[in-house]
Write a protein that holds these residues in place. Structure first.
Motif, PDB file in Angstrom:
ATOM      1  N   TYR A 161     -20.597 -21.388  38.917  1.00  0.00           N
ATOM      2  CA  TYR A 161     -21.379 -20.589  39.876  1.00  0.00           C
ATOM      3  C   TYR A 161     -20.862 -19.142  39.912  1.00  0.00           C
ATOM      4  O   TYR A 161     -21.642 -18.193  39.853  1.00  0.00           O
ATOM      5  CB  TYR A 161     -21.277 -21.232  41.263  1.00  0.00           C
ATOM      6  N   LEU A 162     -19.552 -18.995  39.980  1.00  0.00           N
ATOM      7  CA  LEU A 162     -18.979 -17.644  40.019  1.00  0.00           C
ATOM      8  C   LEU A 162     -19.182 -16.935  38.685  1.00  0.00           C
ATOM      9  O   LEU A 162     -19.501 -15.743  38.641  1.00  0.00           O
ATOM     10  CB  LEU A 162     -17.486 -17.699  40.361  1.00  0.00           C
ATOM     11  N   PRO A 214     -33.389 -23.958  36.898  1.00  0.00           N
ATOM     12  CA  PRO A 214     -33.343 -24.976  35.836  1.00  0.00           C
ATOM     13  C   PRO A 214     -33.313 -24.400  34.422  1.00  0.00           C
ATOM     14  O   PRO A 214     -32.652 -24.937  33.543  1.00  0.00           O
ATOM     15  CB  PRO A 214     -34.620 -25.785  36.066  1.00  0.00           C
ATOM     16  N   GLU A 215     -34.009 -23.288  34.219  1.00  0.00           N
ATOM     17  CA  GLU A 215     -34.086 -22.760  32.852  1.00  0.00           C
ATOM     18  C   GLU A 215     -32.714 -22.270  32.371  1.00  0.00           C
ATOM     19  O   GLU A 215     -32.278 -22.584  31.265  1.00  0.00           O
ATOM     20  CB  GLU A 215     -35.068 -21.596  32.849  1.00  0.00           C
ATOM     21  N   ASP A 216     -32.041 -21.509  33.233  1.00  0.00           N
ATOM     22  CA  ASP A 216     -30.723 -21.019  32.843  1.00  0.00           C
ATOM     23  C   ASP A 216     -29.712 -22.166  32.778  1.00  0.00           C
ATOM     24  O   ASP A 216     -28.766 -22.120  31.990  1.00  0.00           O
ATOM     25  CB  ASP A 216     -30.243 -19.929  33.812  1.00  0.00           C
ATOM     26  N   PHE A 217     -29.914 -23.191  33.609  1.00  0.00           N
ATOM     27  CA  PHE A 217     -29.007 -24.338  33.527  1.00  0.00           C
ATOM     28  C   PHE A 217     -29.182 -25.033  32.169  1.00  0.00           C
ATOM     29  O   PHE A 217     -28.220 -25.455  31.546  1.00  0.00           O
ATOM     30  CB  PHE A 217     -29.241 -25.318  34.684  1.00  0.00           C
ATOM     31  N   TYR A 222     -26.904 -14.359  37.208  1.00  0.00           N
ATOM     32  CA  TYR A 222     -28.115 -15.156  37.001  1.00  0.00           C
ATOM     33  C   TYR A 222     -28.542 -15.884  38.275  1.00  0.00           C
ATOM     34  O   TYR A 222     -29.547 -16.587  38.279  1.00  0.00           O
ATOM     35  CB  TYR A 222     -27.881 -16.169  35.860  1.00  0.00           C
ATOM     36  N   ALA A 223     -27.757 -15.733  39.341  1.00  0.00           N
ATOM     37  CA  ALA A 223     -28.023 -16.494  40.566  1.00  0.00           C
ATOM     38  C   ALA A 223     -29.101 -15.787  41.392  1.00  0.00           C
ATOM     39  O   ALA A 223     -28.891 -14.678  41.875  1.00  0.00           O
ATOM     40  CB  ALA A 223     -26.736 -16.643  41.375  1.00  0.00           C
ATOM     41  N   LEU A 263     -21.136 -12.893  28.679  1.00  0.00           N
ATOM     42  CA  LEU A 263     -20.989 -14.192  29.358  1.00  0.00           C
ATOM     43  C   LEU A 263     -22.338 -14.650  29.938  1.00  0.00           C
ATOM     44  O   LEU A 263     -22.580 -14.560  31.141  1.00  0.00           O
ATOM     45  CB  LEU A 263     -19.918 -14.125  30.451  1.00  0.00           C
ATOM     46  N   THR A 264     -23.191 -15.142  29.070  1.00  0.00           N
ATOM     47  CA  THR A 264     -24.488 -15.690  29.488  1.00  0.00           C
ATOM     48  C   THR A 264     -24.303 -17.174  29.823  1.00  0.00           C
ATOM     49  O   THR A 264     -23.264 -17.759  29.507  1.00  0.00           O
ATOM     50  CB  THR A 264     -25.488 -15.573  28.332  1.00  0.00           C
ATOM     51  N   PRO A 265     -25.320 -17.832  30.409  1.00  0.00           N
ATOM     52  CA  PRO A 265     -25.204 -19.272  30.630  1.00  0.00           C
ATOM     53  C   PRO A 265     -24.904 -20.034  29.338  1.00  0.00           C
ATOM     54  O   PRO A 265     -24.077 -20.939  29.307  1.00  0.00           O
ATOM     55  CB  PRO A 265     -26.571 -19.653  31.206  1.00  0.00           C
TER      56      PRO A 265
END
Ligand code: F6P
Length: 526
Positions: A146-147, A264-267, A152-153, A454-456
Motif C-alpha cells: 500500500y505504501l 483491480p486493474e493495478d492489482f 496509484y492509490a 516502482l510501478t505495480p
C-alpha cells in the motif's frame, strides 16, 4: 558443506575489489538483467571461480528439482504436510496447478473475481476508510505494498492495525469516520490473539458510535468456520488454502486492502509482475537466474565470508516497510536450527536482515557500515525514475546518493587521502591523529538492484524475486523455509502469563526475573 566456500573466502578476503575492475568487462560480467531489472553484484569478491563454486552448490543441492517440485504442488513443506503454492495466486494464465490431484486454479480465479467485484463496489461507495486488522504476513505484505504504490492509490484510505498494543487501534480509529469505515479481519488462522482482540475492539467501537455491523466486516482467512462463527456473511469471506504461507500471502485475499486502494486493474499488474518473475525463475538456467544469483551472493556473504547480517537499503521512501517485510520473509523462513530431517544444523541458518530507506539511513547508521569493525553486506534498491516529474531533481539526488554509497563502500579512503583532506588544518602528530579518524577501509561488499520505476508490476517482480531468493537459500541450507515453529513458545507463554498480569493467578513458580517483572506491573497498574 560450506567448507569450500570458506576456503575460497579465506583466499580472497584481503583482495582489493577495486582492482577487480581493472577488467573493463567486470561490471557487465557480474551483473544480470531480467524482467526489466538489472542486478549488479560486481562490487563483491565474486570471481569466476567463486561463482562457479556457488552455482555448483546450487546444482548439487538440487535447487532446480526442488523448484519444480514446488511449482508442481508437491508437499515440500514437509513438517506441516503442505504444498507451497503462493505462485498459484498470481497464475493469471489459469494454467492447471494441482494439489492432491485437484486443479486449484478455478477456485483461485473465482476468489480473485469476487475480490475484484467487492473492491469495485467499495471504491464506488461512500466508504472513506478501510482498516486492515492483521499481523505478521497478514499485515506486512499489504502495508508494504500500500505504501509502495501510493501514486496509484485512488480509492478509500487504508489503515493497518496490527499490534495488540491498544495505542495502535486507538490512533488509527481516531482518523476514521465510524459511519464510513469498513474493517477487514485478515488472519489465515482466524485465531491470532492480537488480531481477534483488535477485531473485537473494532466491533465495540462501531457499537459505541451507534453503528451496526452489517456490511462493515470482511474476513480473509483459511478458517471459514471461524469467520462464519464471528458472524461475517459468506459473501464477505475470502478464503485461501493452507498452501499459502502467511508471509507469502499478499498475492491473494490478504492483498484485498491494496486492491481496494489501487483498483483491480493495478492489482492485476502487481500479480502479472510476480508471474513474470515466476516464469523467469522456472526457465532461466541457474547462471542467468536472478533469484538464484541473489541467493548465492547472500550465501557467499553469510556462509563463505561469515557476515552475520545483511542490510536492505531501498532508495525509495515508499519502500519504507520493505525491510520489515523482508525481515519476516527471510528470518521467519530461514531462521531454523534443524535441517529438514530434524538433525541439528551444522552451520548458521539465514542472516539477520535489517534496513531503512536511503537517504535517511545515511544520517543514522551508515557510520557503522562504513567505519565499524564488522562488515555488513548491503543490498541497495533504486528506481531510475521517480513518480514526481516536477521534482525530478530530487530523484537525481536520491540516485546519486545511492550510487555514492556503493562506490564509497568499494573505494574507501586511504590514510594518504585522509591526510590530504586535513593537511593545512593540522600538522605533526595531530594531523596524523585526525587523518586516522577519516580513513574508510572500503573493500566492503554491496549489490544494487536497479529498475526503471516502482510501478505495480515492478513491485510484483521485486517481491517475487525475494520470495524465490529465500526459497533457493532454504534449499541450499537444507531447511524447511515454510514452517515457523519458533513463534509458538512465546505465544503459549503469553497466554499463560495473562492471568498473572491481571492478578488472577500468582507468579509463584516463575523464574525470579519474570516474577519480579510481573510484580512491578502489578504494583503500578494494579
Ligand atoms: O506468529 C507468526 C504467524 O503465524 C505468521 O507466520 C503469520 O503471518 C502471523 O502469525 C499471522 O497469522 P494469521 O494470519 O493466522 O493471523
Amino acid at each position: 558443506m560450506f567448507e569450500e566456500l570458506k576456503k575460497l573466502a579465506g583466499n580472497v578476503s584481503n583482495r582489493s575489489m577495486l582492482d577487480l575492475f581493472e577488467d573493463p568487462a567486470r561490471a557487465a560480467e557480474f551483473s544480470l538483467s531480467a524482467c526489466d531489472m538489472l542486478f549488479d553484484y560486481s562490487k563483491t569478491q565474486l570471481d569466476d571461480t567463486i561463482r562457479a563454486a556457488l552455482l555448483k552448490l546450487a546444482a548439487d543441492r538440487g535447487v532446480e528439482a526442488r523448484r519444480d517440485a514446488m511449482f508442481s504442488g508437491a508437499k515440500i513443506n514437509e513438517t506441516e504436510g503442505r504444498a507451497v503454492l503462493h505462485t498459484a495466486l498470481r497464475n493469471l494464465s489459469g494454467a492447471v496447478v494441482t494439489v492432491d490431484g485437484q486443479d486449484v486454479m478455478p477456485e483461485v480465479l473465482d476468489t480473485l473475481a469476487r475480490m475484484e467485484k467487492l473492491a469495485a463496489e467499495l471504491r464506488a461507495s461512500d466508504v472513506t476508510d478501510v482498516v486492515n486488522i492483521g499481523i505478521g504476513g497478514s499485515d506486512l505484505g499489504p502495508v508494504m505494498a500500500y505504501l509502495a504504490l501510493a501514486p496509484y492509490a485512488d480509492g478509500p484510505r487504508c489503515h493497518f492495525v496490527s499490534n495488540v498494543d491498544g495505542a495502535d487501534i486507538h490512533d488509527k480509529l481516531a482518523q476514521c469516520d465510524p459511519a464510513k469505515t469498513v474493517f477487514i479481519i485478515a488472519s489465515k488462522t482466524f485465531t491470532t490473539i492480537e488480531t481477534m482482540t483488535n477485531a473485537r475492539t473494532a466491533r465495540d467501537w462501531l457499537a459505541a458510535h451507534e453503528q451496526g455491523t452489517e456490511g462493515r466486516f470482511i474476513a480473509l482467512s483459511s478458517n471459514l468456520a471461524g469467520a462464519a462463527e464471528w458472524g461475517i456473511p459468506a459473501e464477505r469471506v475470502f478464503g485461501f488454502e493452507d498452501w499459502v504461507g502467511g508471509r507469502y500471502s499478499v498475492w491473494g485475499p490478504i492483498g484485498l486492502s491494496v486492491m481496494i486502494a489501487i483498483g483491480p486493474e493495478d492489482f492485476r499488474a502487481f500479480l502479472e509482475g510476480g508471474q513474470e518473475m515466476d516464469a523467469h525463475f522456472r526457465t532461466a538456467p541457474l547462471a542467468q537466474n536472478m533469484p538464484v544469483l541473489l541467493a548465492l551472493v547472500g550465501l557467499w556473504h553469510n556462509q563463505g565470508m561469515g557476515h552475520a547480517t545483511r542490510a536492505v537499503l531501498p532508495y525509495d521512501n515508499r519502500l519504507s516497510r520493505l525491510p520489515a517485510y523482508l525481515q519476516q520473509l527471510e528470518m521467519e523462513s530461514n531462521g531454523k536450527g534443524v535441517s529438514m530431517d530434524g538433525a541439528d544444523l551444522p552451520y548458521h541458518s539465514g542472516p539477520v536482515v535489517w534496513g531503512e530507506p536511503g537517504t535517511n539511513g545515511q544520517h543514522a547508521f551508515y557510520q557503522l557500515i562504513h567505519q565499524g569493525t564488522r562488515v555488513i553486506p548491503c543490498e541497495f534498491l533504486v528506481a531510475a525514475q521517480g513518480h514526481e516529474a516536477d521534482l525530478a531533481h530530487h530523484h537525481q539526488l536520491l540516485v546519486a546518493n545511492c550510487l555514492a554509497q556503493s562506490e564509497a563502500l568499494l573505494r574507501g579512503r586511504s590514510l594518504d587521502e585522509a591526510r590530504a583532506k586535513v593537511a593545512g588544518k593540522f600538522d605533526g602528530d595531530e594531523l596524523e591523529r585526525q587523518a586516522r579518524h577519516r580513513v574508510f577501509p572500503g573493500n566492503r561488499p554491496s549489490t544494487t538492484l536497479i529498475y526503471p520505476k516502482l510501478t505495480p508490476k515492478m513491485l510484483g517482480r521485486i517481491i517475487a524475486l525475494y520470495e524465490h531468493r529465500v526459497f533457493v537459500e532454504g534449499v541450499i541450507l537444507g531447511i524447511n523455509s515454510y514452517d515457523q515453529w519458533g513463534v509458538e513458545l512465546g505465544k503459549e507463554l503469553a497466554t499463560a502469563l495473562g492471568p498473572l498480569v491481571t492478578g488472577e493467578a500468582s507468579a509463584d513458580g516463575k523464574d525470579g526475573s519474570t516474577a519480579q517483572l510481573v510484580g512491578y506491573v502489578r504494583a503500578i497498574a494494579g
